[in-house]
Scaffold this active site. Structure first.
Site, mmCIF file in Angstrom:
data_model
loop_
_atom_site.group_PDB
_atom_site.id
_atom_site.type_symbol
_atom_site.label_atom_id
_atom_site.label_comp_id
_atom_site.label_asym_id
_atom_site.label_seq_id
_atom_site.Cartn_x
_atom_site.Cartn_y
_atom_site.Cartn_z
ATOM 1 N N GLY A 11 1.072 0.574 9.773
ATOM 2 C CA GLY A 11 -0.089 0.794 8.901
ATOM 3 C C GLY A 11 -0.804 -0.503 8.566
ATOM 4 N N ALA A 12 -0.813 -1.438 9.533
ATOM 5 C CA ALA A 12 -1.385 -2.768 9.258
ATOM 6 C C ALA A 12 -2.876 -2.845 9.550
ATOM 7 C CB ALA A 12 -0.646 -3.837 10.063
ATOM 8 N N ARG A 14 -5.347 -1.420 8.044
ATOM 9 C CA ARG A 14 -6.216 -1.480 6.858
ATOM 10 C C ARG A 14 -5.366 -1.507 5.591
ATOM 11 N NH1 ARG A 14 -6.855 4.242 5.158
ATOM 12 N NH2 ARG A 14 -6.027 5.551 6.810
ATOM 13 N N ASN A 89 5.202 0.019 6.167
ATOM 14 C CA ASN A 89 4.128 0.168 5.185
ATOM 15 C C ASN A 89 3.341 1.464 5.349
ATOM 16 O OD1 ASN A 89 1.743 -0.923 3.402
ATOM 17 N ND2 ASN A 89 0.845 -0.479 5.413
ATOM 18 N N SER A 141 7.170 2.980 -3.933
ATOM 19 C CA SER A 141 6.138 3.153 -4.963
ATOM 20 C C SER A 141 6.852 3.353 -6.284
ATOM 21 C CB SER A 141 5.278 4.377 -4.658
ATOM 22 O OG SER A 141 4.504 4.715 -5.792
ATOM 23 N N TYR A 154 5.309 13.091 -2.104
ATOM 24 C CA TYR A 154 5.137 11.631 -2.033
ATOM 25 C C TYR A 154 6.241 10.912 -2.832
ATOM 26 C CZ TYR A 154 2.707 7.113 -2.401
ATOM 27 O OH TYR A 154 2.380 5.778 -2.344
ATOM 28 N N ALA A 156 9.182 12.006 -3.678
ATOM 29 C CA ALA A 156 10.487 12.174 -3.010
ATOM 30 C C ALA A 156 10.595 11.231 -1.815
ATOM 31 C CB ALA A 156 10.670 13.625 -2.568
ATOM 32 N N LYS A 158 9.129 8.367 -1.432
ATOM 33 C CA LYS A 158 9.223 6.969 -1.888
ATOM 34 C C LYS A 158 10.581 6.682 -2.544
ATOM 35 C CE LYS A 158 5.266 5.646 -0.323
ATOM 36 N NZ LYS A 158 5.221 4.664 0.771
HETATM 37 P P1 NAP Z 1 -4.055 3.300 3.381
HETATM 38 O O1 NAP Z 1 -5.185 2.373 3.095
HETATM 39 O O2 NAP Z 1 -4.292 4.770 3.380
HETATM 40 O O3 NAP Z 1 -3.388 2.861 4.763
HETATM 41 C C1 NAP Z 1 -2.331 3.598 5.303
HETATM 42 C C2 NAP Z 1 -2.016 3.045 6.673
HETATM 43 O O4 NAP Z 1 -0.948 3.836 7.210
HETATM 44 C C3 NAP Z 1 -3.178 3.147 7.625
HETATM 45 O O5 NAP Z 1 -3.266 1.962 8.391
HETATM 46 C C4 NAP Z 1 -2.788 4.330 8.500
HETATM 47 O O6 NAP Z 1 -3.245 4.245 9.839
HETATM 48 C C5 NAP Z 1 -1.290 4.221 8.525
HETATM 49 N N1 NAP Z 1 -0.694 5.482 8.910
HETATM 50 C C6 NAP Z 1 -0.857 6.692 8.323
HETATM 51 N N2 NAP Z 1 -0.162 7.635 8.985
HETATM 52 C C7 NAP Z 1 0.450 6.994 10.016
HETATM 53 C C8 NAP Z 1 1.313 7.423 11.051
HETATM 54 N N3 NAP Z 1 1.691 8.695 11.171
HETATM 55 N N4 NAP Z 1 1.762 6.513 11.945
HETATM 56 C C9 NAP Z 1 1.381 5.219 11.854
HETATM 57 N N5 NAP Z 1 0.577 4.750 10.884
HETATM 58 C C10 NAP Z 1 0.112 5.634 9.980
HETATM 59 O O7 NAP Z 1 -2.847 3.090 2.351
HETATM 60 P P2 NAP Z 1 -2.500 1.846 1.399
HETATM 61 O O8 NAP Z 1 -3.041 2.135 0.059
HETATM 62 O O9 NAP Z 1 -2.807 0.565 2.055
HETATM 63 O O10 NAP Z 1 -0.909 2.045 1.276
HETATM 64 C C11 NAP Z 1 0.005 1.363 2.099
HETATM 65 C C12 NAP Z 1 1.420 1.710 1.626
HETATM 66 O O11 NAP Z 1 1.570 1.366 0.252
HETATM 67 C C13 NAP Z 1 1.735 3.207 1.730
HETATM 68 O O12 NAP Z 1 3.075 3.379 2.114
HETATM 69 C C14 NAP Z 1 1.552 3.686 0.318
HETATM 70 O O13 NAP Z 1 2.299 4.846 0.033
HETATM 71 C C15 NAP Z 1 2.038 2.486 -0.472
HETATM 72 N N6 NAP Z 1 1.537 2.446 -1.844
HETATM 73 C C16 NAP Z 1 0.215 2.319 -2.100
HETATM 74 C C17 NAP Z 1 -0.215 2.284 -3.422
HETATM 75 C C18 NAP Z 1 -1.643 2.113 -3.765
HETATM 76 O O14 NAP Z 1 -1.963 2.075 -4.961
HETATM 77 N N7 NAP Z 1 -2.564 1.995 -2.807
HETATM 78 C C19 NAP Z 1 0.705 2.392 -4.461
HETATM 79 C C20 NAP Z 1 2.054 2.526 -4.152
HETATM 80 C C21 NAP Z 1 2.468 2.539 -2.842
HETATM 81 P P3 NAP Z 1 -4.671 4.812 10.309
HETATM 82 O O15 NAP Z 1 -5.695 3.955 9.667
HETATM 83 O O16 NAP Z 1 -4.589 4.631 11.790
HETATM 84 O O17 NAP Z 1 -4.725 6.237 9.853
#
Ligand code: NAP
Length: 246
Positions: A11-12, A14, A89, A141, A154, A156, A158
């Site tokens: 998930g790198a 974005r 990630n 999370s 979600y 569960a 995490k």
């Molecule tokens: P995001 O902007 O939605 O990015 C998610 C990334 O995961 C994207 O690059 C996406 O790829 C990739 N992805 C999704 N499904 C995938 C799959 N099946 N196989 C491979 N890659 C996949 O999310 P984020 O906010 O940066 O979050 C990153 C991590 O932090 C997540 O695990 C999230 O649960 C955790 N987190 C975030 C927050 C927050 O406040 N944002 C809080 C707590 C935890 P594509 O672009 O190709 O779809």
């Protein structure tokens, strides 16, 4: 000069993952970007990594697919020669109250968020064991520790990452492989932009530091956990949440 370390980051393309990639690149780490979409979606991140002077390659892979993750990991080792760092990630949400949550909502989130981490750990650790070195960080999370209405799947997934991380720490510690989790609170990204204003206001009230976190706050925590300064730290969950869950 010693070879760059190599990090596989899921998930790198974005969001938080892209910031982790850029932060590790600044530490002379080559990056394997593993994402679900076509490469074009991650091009901005790949260009920024190239500008930082490291080798960065894109691998399209669904982390929930066991055999696809094996093929991807094998290819990355062929291309880079090794994997020193794994950052799990990639993650999604599919928020609904349990009353309305369908089986497919549960299965999809658990498959990507939790099984995806297992798949990567399963296929990366044999290579790390041979090198007697590895640094694994998985993004959990605070919701995995505190629960959150509308996020049963979600939360569960995490919480599961925390159990997985502690087990990986115990199974692989003797091979100099550490496993830790970072638990972000409320971080400004596309994922949180999708929340309603009402949901955001409710979250702000829970944060003692009174503001959202930034992707660099998470990336800096990962940078520390994969650094030599953290060589004696394994099995921990580092909350980066402005005090949201104390
Ligand atoms: P995001 O902007 O939605 O990015 C998610 C990334 O995961 C994207 O690059 C996406 O790829 C990739 N992805 C999704 N499904 C995938 C799959 N099946 N196989 C491979 N890659 C996949 O999310 P984020 O906010 O940066 O979050 C990153 C991590 O932090 C997540 O695990 C999230 O649960 C955790 N987190 C975030 C927050 C927050 O406040 N944002 C809080 C707590 C935890 P594509 O672009 O190709 O779809």
């Amino acid at each position: 000069m010693a070879d760059n370390r190599v990090a596989l980051i899921t998930g790198a393309g974005r969001g938080i993952g892209a910031q982790i990639a850029l932060t590790l690149a600044a530490e002379h780490t080559d990056i394997a970007v593993v994402d679900y979409s076509e490469q074009a979606a991650a091009q901005e991140t790949l260009d920024a990594l190239a500008a930082a002077g490291v080798t960065a390659r894109y691998y399209k892979c669904d982390v929930s697919d066991f055999s696809a993750t094996k093929a991807t990991v094998d290819q990355i080792v062929k291309d880079f020669g090794k994997i020193d760092i794994l950052v799990n990630n990639a993650g999604i949400t599919a928020d609904k109250l349990i009353m309305r949550m369908e089986e497919a909502d549960w299965d999809r989130v658990l498959s990507i968020n939790l099984k995806g981490c297992f798949n990567m750990v399963k296929h990366v650790t044999p290579y790390m064991m041979r090198k007697r070195y590895g640094r694994i960080v998985s993004i959990s999370s605070v919701v995995g520790m505190m629960g959150n209405a509308g996020q049963a799947n979600y939360a569960a997934s995490k919480a599961g990452i925390i159990g997985l991380t502690k087990t990986v720490a115990k199974e692989f510690g003797s091979r100099n492989i550490t496993a830790n989790a970072v638990a972000p609170g409320f971080i400004k990204t596309a994922m949180t932009d999708a929340l309603t204003e009402e949901q955001k206001q409710a979250m702000y009230k829970l944060i003692p530091l009174g503001c959202l976190g930034e992707t660099k706050d998470i990336a800096n925590a990962v940078k520390f956990l994969v650094s030599d300064d953290a060589r004696y730290i394994t099995g921990v969950v580092l909350k980066v949440d402005g005090g949201m869950y104390i």
